[in-house]
Design a protein around this motif. Structure first.
Motif, mmCIF file in Angstrom:
data_model
loop_
_atom_site.group_PDB
_atom_site.id
_atom_site.type_symbol
_atom_site.label_atom_id
_atom_site.label_comp_id
_atom_site.label_asym_id
_atom_site.label_seq_id
_atom_site.Cartn_x
_atom_site.Cartn_y
_atom_site.Cartn_z
ATOM 1 N N ARG A 94 0.554 -0.858 -0.105
ATOM 2 C CA ARG A 94 0.325 -0.370 -0.369
ATOM 3 C C ARG A 94 0.870 1.452 0.421
ATOM 4 N NH1 ARG A 94 -4.620 -1.690 0.992
ATOM 5 N NH2 ARG A 94 -5.855 -3.455 1.659
ATOM 6 N N ASP A 95 0.216 2.133 -0.690
ATOM 7 C CA ASP A 95 1.578 3.773 -0.456
ATOM 8 C C ASP A 95 1.176 4.440 1.474
ATOM 9 O OD1 ASP A 95 -1.899 4.488 -0.188
ATOM 10 O OD2 ASP A 95 -1.362 5.612 -1.693
ATOM 11 N N ALA A 96 0.300 3.821 1.756
ATOM 12 C CA ALA A 96 0.328 4.010 3.183
ATOM 13 C C ALA A 96 0.527 3.144 3.888
ATOM 14 C CB ALA A 96 -0.382 5.670 3.096
ATOM 15 N N HIS A 97 0.434 4.140 5.213
ATOM 16 C CA HIS A 97 -0.299 2.384 6.524
ATOM 17 C C HIS A 97 -1.577 1.978 6.719
ATOM 18 C CE1 HIS A 97 -0.651 5.561 9.576
ATOM 19 N NE2 HIS A 97 0.841 6.041 8.784
ATOM 20 N N GLY A 98 -1.874 0.969 6.791
ATOM 21 C CA GLY A 98 -3.647 1.687 7.045
ATOM 22 C C GLY A 98 -4.608 0.410 6.198
ATOM 23 N N VAL A 99 -4.939 -0.120 6.180
ATOM 24 C CA VAL A 99 -5.970 -1.194 5.730
ATOM 25 C C VAL A 99 -7.085 -0.344 4.367
ATOM 26 C CG1 VAL A 99 -6.165 -3.250 6.872
ATOM 27 C CG2 VAL A 99 -7.621 -1.457 6.484
ATOM 28 N N ARG A 100 -6.755 1.207 4.922
ATOM 29 C CA ARG A 100 -7.473 1.720 4.125
ATOM 30 C C ARG A 100 -6.914 2.745 3.169
ATOM 31 N NH1 ARG A 100 -10.868 2.811 8.757
ATOM 32 N NH2 ARG A 100 -13.140 2.213 7.947
ATOM 33 N N ASP A 120 4.634 1.634 11.292
ATOM 34 C CA ASP A 120 3.732 1.930 12.632
ATOM 35 C C ASP A 120 2.916 1.520 13.145
ATOM 36 O OD1 ASP A 120 2.469 3.819 13.505
ATOM 37 O OD2 ASP A 120 1.307 4.970 11.788
ATOM 38 N N GLY A 121 3.271 0.967 14.549
ATOM 39 C CA GLY A 121 2.513 -0.742 14.508
ATOM 40 C C GLY A 121 3.463 -2.015 14.025
ATOM 41 N N ASP A 122 1.795 -2.144 13.339
ATOM 42 C CA ASP A 122 2.495 -3.412 12.526
ATOM 43 C C ASP A 122 2.184 -3.418 11.263
ATOM 44 O OD1 ASP A 122 2.104 -5.377 14.785
ATOM 45 O OD2 ASP A 122 -0.344 -5.618 14.325
ATOM 46 N N SER A 140 1.386 -5.125 5.586
ATOM 47 C CA SER A 140 0.821 -5.660 7.463
ATOM 48 C C SER A 140 2.924 -7.066 8.157
ATOM 49 C CB SER A 140 0.261 -6.498 7.551
ATOM 50 O OG SER A 140 -0.278 -7.278 8.523
ATOM 51 N N SER A 141 2.818 -6.220 8.427
ATOM 52 C CA SER A 141 3.860 -7.504 8.998
ATOM 53 C C SER A 141 3.856 -8.202 9.615
ATOM 54 C CB SER A 141 5.107 -6.399 10.681
ATOM 55 O OG SER A 141 4.591 -6.574 11.041
ATOM 56 N N LEU A 142 2.738 -8.552 10.039
ATOM 57 C CA LEU A 142 1.879 -9.832 10.521
ATOM 58 C C LEU A 142 1.872 -11.605 9.322
ATOM 59 C CD1 LEU A 142 -1.471 -8.936 12.268
ATOM 60 C CD2 LEU A 142 1.238 -9.400 13.469
ATOM 61 N N TRP A 143 2.335 -10.765 8.500
ATOM 62 C CA TRP A 143 2.070 -11.657 6.979
ATOM 63 C C TRP A 143 3.814 -11.668 6.596
ATOM 64 C CZ3 TRP A 143 -1.901 -14.946 6.912
ATOM 65 C CH2 TRP A 143 -3.004 -14.635 7.229
#
Length: 152
Positions: A94-100, A120-122, A140-143
Protein backbone atom coordinates in the motif's frame (compact mmCIF):
# COMPACT_ATOMS: atom_id res chain seq x y z
CA UNK A 1 -10.07 -32.04 15.48
CA UNK A 2 -8.41 -35.04 13.90
CA UNK A 3 -9.70 -38.58 13.53
CA UNK A 4 -7.76 -39.87 16.57
CA UNK A 5 -9.46 -37.32 18.85
CA UNK A 6 -12.89 -38.13 17.45
CA UNK A 7 -12.29 -41.83 18.06
CA UNK A 8 -11.08 -41.16 21.63
CA UNK A 9 -14.15 -39.11 22.54
CA UNK A 10 -16.44 -41.63 20.82
CA UNK A 11 -14.87 -44.41 22.88
CA UNK A 12 -15.35 -42.26 26.01
CA UNK A 13 -19.06 -41.88 25.25
CA UNK A 14 -19.44 -45.61 24.54
CA UNK A 15 -17.66 -46.57 27.77
CA UNK A 16 -19.81 -44.12 29.73
CA UNK A 17 -23.00 -45.58 28.25
CA UNK A 18 -21.89 -49.15 29.09
CA UNK A 19 -20.89 -48.29 32.64
CA UNK A 20 -24.08 -46.26 33.19
CA UNK A 21 -26.19 -49.20 32.03
CA UNK A 22 -24.49 -51.54 34.53
CA UNK A 23 -23.93 -49.22 37.50
CA UNK A 24 -27.02 -47.03 37.72
CA UNK A 25 -30.65 -47.84 38.48
CA UNK A 26 -32.70 -48.72 35.40
CA UNK A 27 -35.37 -46.17 36.38
CA UNK A 28 -32.94 -43.31 35.62
CA UNK A 29 -33.05 -44.13 31.93
CA UNK A 30 -36.82 -44.53 31.38
CA UNK A 31 -37.25 -40.85 30.63
CA UNK A 32 -34.79 -37.99 30.24
CA UNK A 33 -33.78 -36.26 33.47
CA UNK A 34 -31.03 -34.03 34.74
CA UNK A 35 -29.33 -36.76 36.77
CA UNK A 36 -28.95 -39.04 33.72
CA UNK A 37 -27.64 -36.15 31.63
CA UNK A 38 -25.10 -35.35 34.35
CA UNK A 39 -23.90 -38.96 34.43
CA UNK A 40 -23.45 -39.01 30.63
CA UNK A 41 -21.76 -35.61 30.45
CA UNK A 42 -19.49 -36.20 33.45
CA UNK A 43 -18.50 -39.71 32.41
CA UNK A 44 -17.81 -38.71 28.82
CA UNK A 45 -15.75 -35.73 29.96
CA UNK A 46 -13.73 -37.80 32.45
CA UNK A 47 -13.04 -40.68 30.06
CA UNK A 48 -12.47 -38.33 27.12
CA UNK A 49 -9.82 -36.39 29.01
CA UNK A 50 -8.23 -39.64 30.18
CA UNK A 51 -8.10 -41.05 26.65
CA UNK A 52 -6.79 -37.74 25.26
CA UNK A 53 -3.98 -37.79 27.83
CA UNK A 54 -2.94 -41.22 26.55
CA UNK A 55 -2.64 -39.99 22.95
CA UNK A 56 0.87 -39.36 21.64
CA UNK A 57 2.01 -35.73 21.78
CA UNK A 58 2.12 -35.45 17.98
CA UNK A 59 -1.57 -36.28 17.79
CA UNK A 60 -2.45 -33.54 20.29
CA UNK A 61 -0.37 -30.74 18.78
CA UNK A 62 -1.91 -29.45 15.53
CA UNK A 63 0.51 -29.09 12.61
CA UNK A 64 1.69 -25.56 11.78
CA UNK A 65 0.24 -24.02 8.66
CA UNK A 66 2.59 -22.13 6.38
CA UNK A 67 -0.05 -19.41 5.88
CA UNK A 68 -0.42 -18.54 9.57
CA UNK A 69 0.48 -14.92 10.33
CA UNK A 70 3.72 -14.37 12.17
CA UNK A 71 3.67 -11.86 15.01
CA UNK A 72 6.60 -9.45 14.92
CA UNK A 73 8.81 -8.58 17.87
CA UNK A 74 6.62 -8.35 20.98
CA UNK A 75 8.50 -5.29 22.22
CA UNK A 76 7.24 -3.22 19.29
CA UNK A 77 10.78 -2.55 18.05
CA UNK A 78 11.19 -1.13 14.59
CA UNK A 79 12.44 -3.47 11.88
CA UNK A 80 16.12 -3.13 11.14
CA UNK A 81 16.76 -1.32 7.85
CA UNK A 82 17.78 -3.82 5.18
CA UNK A 83 16.24 -6.80 6.97
CA UNK A 84 15.06 -9.57 4.63
CA UNK A 85 11.63 -11.13 5.03
CA UNK A 86 9.50 -13.57 3.07
CA UNK A 87 5.81 -12.98 2.39
CA UNK A 88 3.84 -15.84 3.99
CA UNK A 89 0.61 -15.39 2.00
CA UNK A 90 -0.41 -12.99 -0.78
CA UNK A 91 -0.08 -9.51 0.71
CA UNK A 92 -1.17 -6.05 -0.41
CA UNK A 93 1.53 -3.40 -0.80
CA UNK A 94 0.00 0.00 0.00
CA UNK A 95 1.02 3.63 -0.50
CA UNK A 96 0.47 4.37 3.21
CA UNK A 97 0.01 2.36 6.39
CA UNK A 98 -3.47 0.99 7.14
CA UNK A 99 -6.06 -1.11 5.36
CA UNK A 100 -7.79 1.97 3.92
CA UNK A 101 -4.67 3.12 2.07
CA UNK A 102 -4.52 2.68 -1.71
CA UNK A 103 -3.17 -0.72 -2.84
CA UNK A 104 -0.26 -0.32 -5.24
CA UNK A 105 0.65 -3.97 -5.80
CA UNK A 106 0.12 -7.51 -4.56
CA UNK A 107 3.14 -9.33 -3.16
CA UNK A 108 2.76 -13.03 -3.91
CA UNK A 109 3.56 -15.65 -1.26
CA UNK A 110 7.30 -16.34 -1.22
CA UNK A 111 8.28 -12.84 -2.38
CA UNK A 112 11.43 -11.53 -0.69
CA UNK A 113 11.04 -8.03 0.78
CA UNK A 114 13.58 -5.71 2.39
CA UNK A 115 12.62 -3.37 5.20
CA UNK A 116 13.43 0.33 5.09
CA UNK A 117 13.33 0.73 8.87
CA UNK A 118 10.15 2.81 8.90
CA UNK A 119 7.26 1.35 10.89
CA UNK A 120 3.92 2.33 12.33
CA UNK A 121 2.71 -0.42 14.66
CA UNK A 122 2.31 -3.60 12.63
CA UNK A 123 2.80 -1.74 9.34
CA UNK A 124 6.32 -1.74 7.91
CA UNK A 125 7.66 0.13 4.91
CA UNK A 126 9.28 -2.41 2.57
CA UNK A 127 10.94 -2.71 -0.83
CA UNK A 128 10.26 -5.59 -3.22
CA UNK A 129 10.43 -6.57 -6.87
CA UNK A 130 6.97 -6.96 -8.40
CA UNK A 131 6.78 -8.10 -12.02
CA UNK A 132 10.45 -7.15 -12.48
CA UNK A 133 10.00 -3.61 -11.13
CA UNK A 134 11.34 -2.31 -7.82
CA UNK A 135 8.44 -1.17 -5.62
CA UNK A 136 8.31 0.48 -2.22
CA UNK A 137 5.29 0.67 0.05
CA UNK A 138 3.67 -0.34 3.31
CA UNK A 139 2.81 -3.93 4.24
CA UNK A 140 1.40 -5.64 7.31
CA UNK A 141 4.27 -7.25 9.21
CA UNK A 142 1.91 -9.96 10.47
CA UNK A 143 2.30 -11.71 7.11
CA UNK A 144 6.09 -11.51 6.97
CA UNK A 145 8.59 -14.10 8.19
CA UNK A 146 12.34 -13.58 8.54
CA UNK A 147 14.11 -14.96 5.50
CA UNK A 148 16.56 -16.88 7.71
CA UNK A 149 13.78 -18.38 9.85
CA UNK A 150 13.38 -22.13 9.59
CA UNK A 151 10.21 -23.27 7.87
CA UNK A 152 7.76 -25.63 9.67
Amino acid sequence: MDLIHIAAWGAALALTLLMAAWLTPRAWWRRPNLRALGVLAGGTLAFGLLFSAWLPATAITPPMRAAAPVVPDAHGARPAPGGSYLVVDDLNLRDAHGVRAQRTAVLRAGTLVTTTGAADGDWWKVRARVDGQAREGWASSLWLRRADERRP
